[in-house]
Design an enzyme around this catalytic site. Structure first.
Site, PDB file in Angstrom:
ATOM      1  NE  ARG A  58      -3.241   0.100   3.076  1.00  0.00           N
ATOM      2  CZ  ARG A  58      -2.682   0.480   4.184  1.00  0.00           C
ATOM      3  NH1 ARG A  58      -2.277   1.481   4.605  1.00  0.00           N
ATOM      4  NH2 ARG A  58      -2.892  -0.479   5.304  1.00  0.00           N
ATOM      5  CE1 TYR A 110     -14.327  12.377 -17.503  1.00  0.00           C
ATOM      6  CE2 TYR A 110     -14.245  11.942 -15.238  1.00  0.00           C
ATOM      7  CZ  TYR A 110     -14.190  11.754 -16.309  1.00  0.00           C
ATOM      8  OH  TYR A 110     -14.551  10.264 -16.873  1.00  0.00           O
ATOM      9  CG  ASP A 182      -7.706  16.087 -15.542  1.00  0.00           C
ATOM     10  OD1 ASP A 182      -7.134  15.478 -16.373  1.00  0.00           O
ATOM     11  OD2 ASP A 182      -8.704  15.620 -14.875  1.00  0.00           O
ATOM     12  CE  LYS A 207     -10.743   8.072 -18.955  1.00  0.00           C
ATOM     13  NZ  LYS A 207     -11.006   9.078 -18.166  1.00  0.00           N
TER      14      LYS A 207
HETATM   15  C1  LIG Z   1     -11.384   9.717 -16.849  1.00  0.00           C
HETATM   16  C2  LIG Z   1     -10.872  11.010 -16.278  1.00  0.00           C
HETATM   17  C3  LIG Z   1     -10.919  11.009 -15.130  1.00  0.00           C
HETATM   18  C4  LIG Z   1     -11.321  10.012 -13.902  1.00  0.00           C
HETATM   19  O1  LIG Z   1     -10.200   8.945 -14.434  1.00  0.00           O
HETATM   20  P1  LIG Z   1     -10.680   7.359 -13.913  1.00  0.00           P
HETATM   21  O2  LIG Z   1      -9.393   6.717 -14.217  1.00  0.00           O
HETATM   22  O3  LIG Z   1     -11.898   7.142 -14.656  1.00  0.00           O
HETATM   23  O4  LIG Z   1     -10.971   7.317 -12.405  1.00  0.00           O
HETATM   24  C5  LIG Z   1     -10.402  12.398 -14.787  1.00  0.00           C
HETATM   25  N1  LIG Z   1     -10.243  13.363 -15.515  1.00  0.00           N
HETATM   26  C6  LIG Z   1     -10.548  13.256 -16.774  1.00  0.00           C
HETATM   27  C7  LIG Z   1     -10.409  14.420 -17.734  1.00  0.00           C
HETATM   28  C8  LIG Z   1     -10.785  12.029 -17.229  1.00  0.00           C
HETATM   29  O5  LIG Z   1     -11.127  12.007 -18.676  1.00  0.00           O
END
Ligand SMILES: *Cc1c(COP(=O)(O)O)cnc(C)c1O
Length: 393
Positions: A58, A110, A182, A207
């Protein structure tokens, strides 16, 4: 006879190239076997006193330490901490705030970030104020109100607004306010928030970093040793760590990020141009299309337009849905950034729970569609678009 074992190798020389760092940065923790790719350390605990300083997964595991070292390089940051998902990374950052703190955020943030602030962090007394960060006249609020944190995203989801990161960073720096970007939609390859002046660059590695739609993950990159300590603490204290296997998959994905992103950019630009030429289409948004409202900023801070294209087809609800179901290479699915193309209809999917007036106010009409353009052959993607377009006439 096997050759005599060699001494442990010295670390690989630092490179200034994304492509080389993606493959060689980080440790292997495999000097005894010579494995070219580090194995998966599927272990919950480590023997006390080991030279790597590991104790319990962890709070650290070779697989995420490898991933951290690589992502820090790719983001041009001194440090990186990886998490189980993008949402875990967001939770880690917000967990550093206190009751009474207020965050200033881009209004097109988001959806899951929005929901977390509204339904979870609000209960702990963390406030959030939303406004449009494409309007520099709004930045005066930062200097005046000194929020605990400024939270932006560029490009935004789903409308792909592009925010001038360096311009926001100039104001946050002068006001002593930390800035988080982000960077998920842009990817580490195409945009470097830390170089542009941000304090924190957050990724949903689910992503483009991983890029293969087979694992979830998140990361926070920073130059600040103080923020890094806070992230490591949040990782272990809140149990936000990734699994060793997911960290291993994500690192494998990151090794091809540069090649994938080049193809995503090429395909998405061609796809956006093709769609823009269709009669009746209200608008096509793609950061590297000259028709994009912040085209100049996108060119200034991004190396390519990334793989997302959003368009208002000008259709009603029924027609939009029929069009999307006729596409062969674009299954309707949430998420983005994988090698495969996907499409999303925000009005009936990601934003279905948002009241109609609210979603129309932010531009999410019935005819709005978002494409995650994959790395298939572009001719097949364009032919697919054409046949679906003909099919609904
Ligand atoms: C998908 C996404 C998130 C969240 O990420 P997860 O891996 O699905 O928890 C946060 N910010 C953006 C811009 C995203 O596309």
């Amino acid at each position: 006879m096997p050759p005599k074992s060699k001494k442990a190798k010295s670390p690989k020389p630092a490179s200034s190239h994304f492509e080389t760092d993606a493959i060689h940065a980080g440790h292997g923790f495999a000097s005894e076997t010579g494995a070219v790719i580090a194995p998966i350390y599927a272990t919950s605990t480590f023997e006390y006193g080991n030279p790597g300083g590991f104790d319990y997964t962890r709070s650290g595991n070779p697989n995420f330490r490898n991933l951290d070292a690589t992502l820090a390089k790719l983001e041009k940051a001194a440090f990186c901490t990886s998490f189980a998902s993008g949402v875990s990374a967001i939770t880690a950052v917000v967990s550093t705030l206190r009751s009474g703190d207020v965050v200033h955020a881009e209004e097109n943030i988001y959806g899951c970030t929005f929901r977390l602030f509204a339904q979870v962090f609000a209960k702990f007394g963390v406030g959030i104020e939303y406004y449009d960060f494409t309007k520099p006249e709004n930045f005066a609020r930062i200097a005046r109100e000194k929020p605990a944190l400024v939270w932006i995203e560029s490009p935004t989801n789903p409308l792909l607004k592009v925010i001038d990161i360096a311009a926001v960073a100039e104001v946050t720096r002068a006001s002593g306010v930390p800035l988080l970007v982000d960077n998920t939609f842009a990817s580490s390859y195409l945009q470097k928030p830390i170089e542009l002046g941000a304090d924190l660059s957050l990724l949903s590695t689910t992503k483009y970093t991983n890029g293969h739609s087979d694992a979830l993950g998140g990361a926070v990159c920073t130059h600040s040793a103080e923020w890094q300590q806070k992230m490591i603490f949040a990782q272990k204290a809140l149990g936000l760590q990734p699994s060793p296997f997911d960290a291993w998959l994500t690192l494998r994905g990151a090794k091809t990020e540069a090649v994938r992103m080049e193809r995503h950019c090429e395909n998405a630009l061609a796809f956006a141009r093709h769609l823009e030429a269709k009669p009746g289409v209200k608008f096509v948004r793609y950061p590297f299309l000259p028709s994009h409202p912040q085209y100049d900023i996108a060119r200034k801070q991004m190396r390519g337009g990334s793989g997302m294209v959003t368009a208002d087809l000008g259709f009603d609800l029924d027609r939009t849905q029929r069009f999307l179901s006729l596409l062969q290479y674009f299954p309707k699915a949430e998420s983005l950034g994988g090698i495969e193309s996907l499409c999303c209809h925000p009005a009936s999917m990601t934003h279905a729970s948002v009241p109609v007036e609210t979603r129309l106010k932010v531009g999410i009409t019935d005819g709005l569609v978002r494409f995650s353009v994959g790395i298939e052959h572009i001719e097949d993607l364009l032919a697919d678009l054409d046949q679906a377009w003909k099919g609904i006439r």
